[in-house]
Design a protein around this motif. Structure first.
Motif, PDB file in Angstrom:
ATOM      1  N   GLU A  70      -0.225  -2.366  -7.474  1.00 16.81           N
ATOM      2  CA  GLU A  70      -0.997  -1.869  -6.332  1.00 16.81           C
ATOM      3  C   GLU A  70      -0.341  -2.249  -5.006  1.00 16.81           C
ATOM      4  O   GLU A  70      -0.273  -1.429  -4.088  1.00 16.81           O
ATOM      5  CB  GLU A  70      -2.438  -2.394  -6.388  1.00 16.81           C
ATOM      6  CG  GLU A  70      -3.255  -1.774  -7.491  1.00 16.81           C
ATOM      7  CD  GLU A  70      -3.345  -0.269  -7.385  1.00 16.81           C
ATOM      8  OE1 GLU A  70      -3.803   0.243  -6.338  1.00 16.81           O
ATOM      9  OE2 GLU A  70      -2.953   0.421  -8.342  1.00 16.81           O
ATOM     10  N   ARG A  81      -4.999  -0.403  -1.380  1.00 17.43           N
ATOM     11  CA  ARG A  81      -4.202  -0.841  -2.530  1.00 17.43           C
ATOM     12  C   ARG A  81      -3.623  -2.231  -2.274  1.00 17.43           C
ATOM     13  O   ARG A  81      -3.670  -3.102  -3.145  1.00 17.43           O
ATOM     14  CB  ARG A  81      -3.042   0.127  -2.779  1.00 17.43           C
ATOM     15  CG  ARG A  81      -3.396   1.417  -3.442  1.00 17.43           C
ATOM     16  CD  ARG A  81      -2.105   2.166  -3.754  1.00 17.43           C
ATOM     17  NE  ARG A  81      -2.265   3.539  -4.125  1.00 17.43           N
ATOM     18  CZ  ARG A  81      -2.564   3.971  -5.349  1.00 17.43           C
ATOM     19  NH1 ARG A  81      -2.777   3.101  -6.316  1.00 17.43           N
ATOM     20  NH2 ARG A  81      -2.660   5.259  -5.593  1.00 17.43           N
ATOM     21  N   ASP A  94      -2.380   7.148 -10.494  1.00 21.07           N
ATOM     22  CA  ASP A  94      -3.832   7.351 -10.438  1.00 21.07           C
ATOM     23  C   ASP A  94      -4.295   8.334 -11.505  1.00 21.07           C
ATOM     24  O   ASP A  94      -5.375   8.164 -12.082  1.00 21.07           O
ATOM     25  CB  ASP A  94      -4.250   7.822  -9.046  1.00 21.07           C
ATOM     26  CG  ASP A  94      -4.038   6.739  -7.992  1.00 21.07           C
ATOM     27  OD1 ASP A  94      -4.111   5.540  -8.345  1.00 21.07           O
ATOM     28  OD2 ASP A  94      -3.789   7.085  -6.823  1.00 21.07           O
ATOM     29  N   GLY A 145      -4.695  -5.421  -4.338  1.00 20.44           N
ATOM     30  CA  GLY A 145      -3.623  -6.104  -5.051  1.00 20.44           C
ATOM     31  C   GLY A 145      -3.520  -7.566  -4.668  1.00 20.44           C
ATOM     32  O   GLY A 145      -3.373  -8.442  -5.529  1.00 20.44           O
TER      33      GLY A 145
END
Length: 132
Positions: free
Chosen positions: A63, A24, A89, A28
């Protein structure tokens, strides 16, 4: 002996969650630094679009926050971050399914597969935490 097996399973799920959190943060950071390239690579647009880039950077910030929150937390705080990730999610999975008509099939399938996989992993983590 059953306790050792449970510890191993819990560790494996948490290890996978740590990898997800790192992913993530990496995604991101990449999306924040190069939103146009990110969107092009996932098949959701070409060329410059300031609004799309802004929204991509908002996604990127989310994220990074979810990944960093999980990585920097322990104990009950980590359980909270896992639940937040599961909620996000799950909504991403639903959104992918609802967006099917406006996107190429391969884009929808990829997005739903990734979000669905993250949802499944998050659900496994939350379920383990609840059962413990």
């Amino acid at each position: 002996m059953a306790d050792a097996k449970e510890d191993q399973k819990r560790d494996r799920v948490d290890d996978l969650m740590v990898h997800l959190a790192r992913g993530r943060v990496a995604l991101g950071a990449a999306a924040f630094a190069a939103p146009g390239l990110t969107v092009r690579l996932i098949g959701m647009g070409k060329g410059g679009d300031a609004g799309r880039d802004y929204m991509t950077r908002m996604f990127a910030a989310r994220e990074i926050a979810l990944g960093a929150g999980y990585l920097l937390s322990r104990g009950s705080s980590r359980r909270t971050w896992a639940r937040l990730g599961l909620a996000v999610d799950s909504l991403d999975t639903v959104n992918g399914l609802r967006s099917r008509k406006g996107l190429p099939l391969w884009v929808t399938a990829g997005a739903v597969a990734v979000a669905g996989g993250c949802t499944a992993l998050g659900a496994a983590k939350v379920a383990k935490d609840v059962v413990r």
